[in-house]
Motif scaffolding. Structure first.
Motif, mmCIF file in Angstrom:
data_model
loop_
_atom_site.group_PDB
_atom_site.id
_atom_site.type_symbol
_atom_site.label_atom_id
_atom_site.label_comp_id
_atom_site.label_asym_id
_atom_site.label_seq_id
_atom_site.Cartn_x
_atom_site.Cartn_y
_atom_site.Cartn_z
ATOM 1 N N LYS A 5 0.665 -1.199 0.315
ATOM 2 C CA LYS A 5 0.050 0.144 -0.087
ATOM 3 C C LYS A 5 0.895 1.229 -0.010
ATOM 4 C CE LYS A 5 -3.943 -2.342 -0.040
ATOM 5 N NZ LYS A 5 -4.688 -2.048 -1.192
ATOM 6 N N GLN A 6 2.096 1.077 -0.272
ATOM 7 C CA GLN A 6 3.188 2.273 -0.365
ATOM 8 C C GLN A 6 3.100 2.487 -1.916
ATOM 9 O OE1 GLN A 6 6.737 1.610 1.410
ATOM 10 N NE2 GLN A 6 7.973 3.598 0.753
ATOM 11 N N ILE A 7 3.375 3.914 -2.067
ATOM 12 C CA ILE A 7 3.829 4.524 -3.471
ATOM 13 C C ILE A 7 5.044 4.778 -3.517
ATOM 14 C CG2 ILE A 7 3.503 6.452 -5.089
ATOM 15 C CD1 ILE A 7 0.502 6.580 -4.360
ATOM 16 N N TYR A 8 5.799 4.534 -4.479
ATOM 17 C CA TYR A 8 7.203 4.387 -4.575
ATOM 18 C C TYR A 8 7.790 5.562 -5.745
ATOM 19 C CZ TYR A 8 7.411 0.217 -1.877
ATOM 20 O OH TYR A 8 7.137 -0.845 -0.925
ATOM 21 N N HIS A 9 8.924 6.307 -5.410
ATOM 22 C CA HIS A 9 9.143 7.139 -6.506
ATOM 23 C C HIS A 9 10.580 6.434 -7.223
ATOM 24 C CE1 HIS A 9 7.365 9.883 -3.557
ATOM 25 N NE2 HIS A 9 7.322 10.618 -4.655
ATOM 26 N N VAL A 54 14.857 3.018 -7.522
ATOM 27 C CA VAL A 54 13.747 3.328 -6.554
ATOM 28 C C VAL A 54 14.264 4.122 -5.361
ATOM 29 C CG1 VAL A 54 11.964 2.144 -5.497
ATOM 30 C CG2 VAL A 54 12.702 1.089 -7.656
ATOM 31 N N LYS A 55 13.620 5.150 -5.428
ATOM 32 C CA LYS A 55 14.284 6.230 -4.333
ATOM 33 C C LYS A 55 14.124 5.536 -2.939
ATOM 34 C CE LYS A 55 13.782 10.937 -2.724
ATOM 35 N NZ LYS A 55 12.983 12.345 -2.774
ATOM 36 N N GLU A 56 12.871 5.100 -2.492
ATOM 37 C CA GLU A 56 12.742 4.672 -1.077
ATOM 38 C C GLU A 56 13.571 3.530 -0.808
ATOM 39 O OE1 GLU A 56 9.428 7.197 -2.245
ATOM 40 O OE2 GLU A 56 10.397 5.503 -3.283
ATOM 41 N N THR A 57 14.164 2.541 -1.780
ATOM 42 C CA THR A 57 14.880 1.307 -1.444
ATOM 43 C C THR A 57 16.209 1.569 -1.728
ATOM 44 O OG1 THR A 57 14.413 0.129 -3.348
ATOM 45 C CG2 THR A 57 12.650 -0.038 -1.718
ATOM 46 N N HIS A 60 18.063 -0.827 -7.858
ATOM 47 C CA HIS A 60 17.627 -0.382 -9.173
ATOM 48 C C HIS A 60 16.452 -1.324 -9.461
ATOM 49 C CE1 HIS A 60 21.360 1.438 -10.748
ATOM 50 N NE2 HIS A 60 22.085 0.646 -9.912
ATOM 51 N N LEU A 61 15.797 -0.827 -10.573
ATOM 52 C CA LEU A 61 14.326 -1.215 -10.971
ATOM 53 C C LEU A 61 14.237 -2.693 -11.191
ATOM 54 C CD1 LEU A 61 11.414 -0.198 -10.910
ATOM 55 C CD2 LEU A 61 11.859 0.679 -13.252
ATOM 56 N N SER A 62 15.422 -3.286 -11.921
ATOM 57 C CA SER A 62 15.333 -4.689 -12.203
ATOM 58 C C SER A 62 15.474 -5.462 -11.313
ATOM 59 C CB SER A 62 16.523 -4.932 -13.254
ATOM 60 O OG SER A 62 17.763 -4.493 -12.516
ATOM 61 N N ALA A 63 16.329 -5.004 -10.041
ATOM 62 C CA ALA A 63 16.314 -5.703 -8.713
ATOM 63 C C ALA A 63 14.970 -5.582 -7.854
ATOM 64 C CB ALA A 63 17.679 -5.244 -7.922
ATOM 65 N N PHE A 64 14.478 -4.215 -7.912
ATOM 66 C CA PHE A 64 13.302 -4.004 -7.053
ATOM 67 C C PHE A 64 12.300 -4.951 -7.774
ATOM 68 C CE2 PHE A 64 9.099 -1.657 -6.832
ATOM 69 C CZ PHE A 64 9.328 -1.242 -5.360
ATOM 70 N N TYR A 65 12.050 -5.204 -9.024
ATOM 71 C CA TYR A 65 11.070 -6.111 -9.648
ATOM 72 C C TYR A 65 11.578 -7.513 -8.937
ATOM 73 C CZ TYR A 65 8.716 -8.908 -13.058
ATOM 74 O OH TYR A 65 8.176 -10.004 -13.910
ATOM 75 N N LYS A 66 12.838 -8.049 -9.073
ATOM 76 C CA LYS A 66 12.983 -9.548 -8.898
ATOM 77 C C LYS A 66 12.692 -9.685 -7.260
ATOM 78 C CE LYS A 66 16.004 -10.943 -12.392
ATOM 79 N NZ LYS A 66 17.393 -11.419 -12.859
ATOM 80 N N ASN A 67 13.165 -8.523 -6.370
ATOM 81 C CA ASN A 67 12.979 -8.871 -4.675
ATOM 82 C C ASN A 67 11.592 -8.426 -4.342
ATOM 83 O OD1 ASN A 67 15.687 -9.167 -4.811
ATOM 84 N ND2 ASN A 67 16.164 -6.994 -4.479
ATOM 85 N N ASN A 68 10.492 -8.107 -5.396
ATOM 86 C CA ASN A 68 9.399 -7.603 -4.611
ATOM 87 C C ASN A 68 8.164 -8.157 -5.893
ATOM 88 O OD1 ASN A 68 10.138 -5.874 -2.179
ATOM 89 N ND2 ASN A 68 11.171 -5.293 -4.007
#
Length: 313
Positions: A5-9, A54-57, A60-68
């Motif tokens: 339920k969080q919005i990410y930048h 991804v600012k909050e984490t 990189h977007l490719s890793a953010f995708y795989k991790n989430n």
């Protein structure tokens, strides 16, 4: 597990090209000394090359995708989509993109399909090269060798504000007219060029054999521009450009005041005009946010012009 339920930048990436100019710097009021920016990458996840943060984490977007994976809810092994704003004010090259099968076999990377729309809407109509008229691969190669562009290229007419989808294997490129466009597509990064105005730039190699292999012969029928389906509700206008499972979903949203919107899948919004907020999270010109899937109702405030991309299996 990240908060669903969080919005990410998402932080943008600017890239200079020989065919770029200064228009995107002015359009987005970019505070950078970088020159000839041809593309602002709002959403891209090509590891080790072009990969938003991804600012909050800090990922990189490719890793953010795989991790989430739970925030996206799709089955792709790799980040599925990209979204940019582009200006082409010079000769871009004659080129095409391979399909997934060819790209994975020869490059160990995905292929690419994409689409584009001018951010301005008017009665202006332009003609652009798009597709080929070759009768065989030998005929295609012979016309490239002779630079017989008149007989090789097909053309389409595009009215400003119409959407042009580019399947894999379709020739495109040539001279740009300096219009600012938004582009949407799958997240492949393979471009095969067969003519680049004799620039002999080692960073822009020609790939004539691959072009001959990948070109659609005969060409796909019914190529051309399409008018978006426009959905008008109170204080919100939704432009539906493209929605094909396994490829991408592209939309544009314009708001004039307080309004709501709901979409079940994940969403990337990039602001290409105005400013405001989404669920009390500010979004201003040039900024991009990510909304996880099944987030629920979105509450818009302010006058916003947003481009949007998503994906579904």
């Amino acid at each position: 597990m990240k908060n669903s339920k969080q919005i990410y930048h998402v932080e943008p990436i600017y890239k200079s090209f020989i065919w770029g100019d200064e228009k995107l710097k002015k359009f987005f009021n970019l505070k950078t000394s970088q020159e000839k920016i041809g593309t602002v990458y709002h959403v891209i996840g090509v590891p080790g090359h072009l990969d938003n943060v991804v600012k909050e984490t800090g990922e990189h977007l490719s890793a953010f995708y795989k991790n989430n994976a739970e925030l996206f809810g799709v089955k792709k092994d790799y980040f599925p989509v990209r979204m940019t704003t582009t200006v082409n004010s010079n000769f871009q090259s004659y080129q095409l993109h391979p399909d997934d099968k060819y790209a994975f076999e020869h490059e160990n990377e995905p292929g690419k399909v994409s689409g584009a729309v001018a951010l301005t809407e008017s009665d202006n109509v332009k003609e652009m090269l798009f597709g080929n008229k070759a009768t065989s691969r030998q005929n295609f190669r012979e016309m490239i060798d002779r630079r017989d562009w008149d007989n090789l290229f097909d053309k389409i007419k595009v009215k400003e504000g119409d959407f042009v989808h580019t399947p894999a294997g379709v020739i495109h490129g040539g001279y740009g007219d300096g219009k600012i466009t938004s582009t949407f597509g799958t997240d492949g990064d393979i471009t095969y060029r067969f003519y680049d105005k004799d620039r002999n730039d080692p960073s822009r190699p020609l790939n004539i054999d691959a072009v001959v292999d990948c070109a659609n012969i005969p060409e796909i029928s019914n190529l051309g521009a399409t008018k978006p389906r426009i959905e008008q509700k109170e204080n919100i206008k939704i432009y539906h450009y493209y929605d094909v499972a396994g490829e991408y979903t592209a939309k544009r949203i314009k708001t004039i005041d307080n309004c709501t919107y709901h979409y079940p899948g994940f969403i990337f919004f990039a602001c290409v005009g105005g400013s405001g907020s989404i669920n009390n999270i500010d979004i201003n010109l040039g900024e991009t946010i990510f909304v996880p899937r099944e987030f629920g109702k979105l509450y818009f405030k302010g006058k916003l012009d947003l481009i949007m991309i998503s994906y579904k299996d």
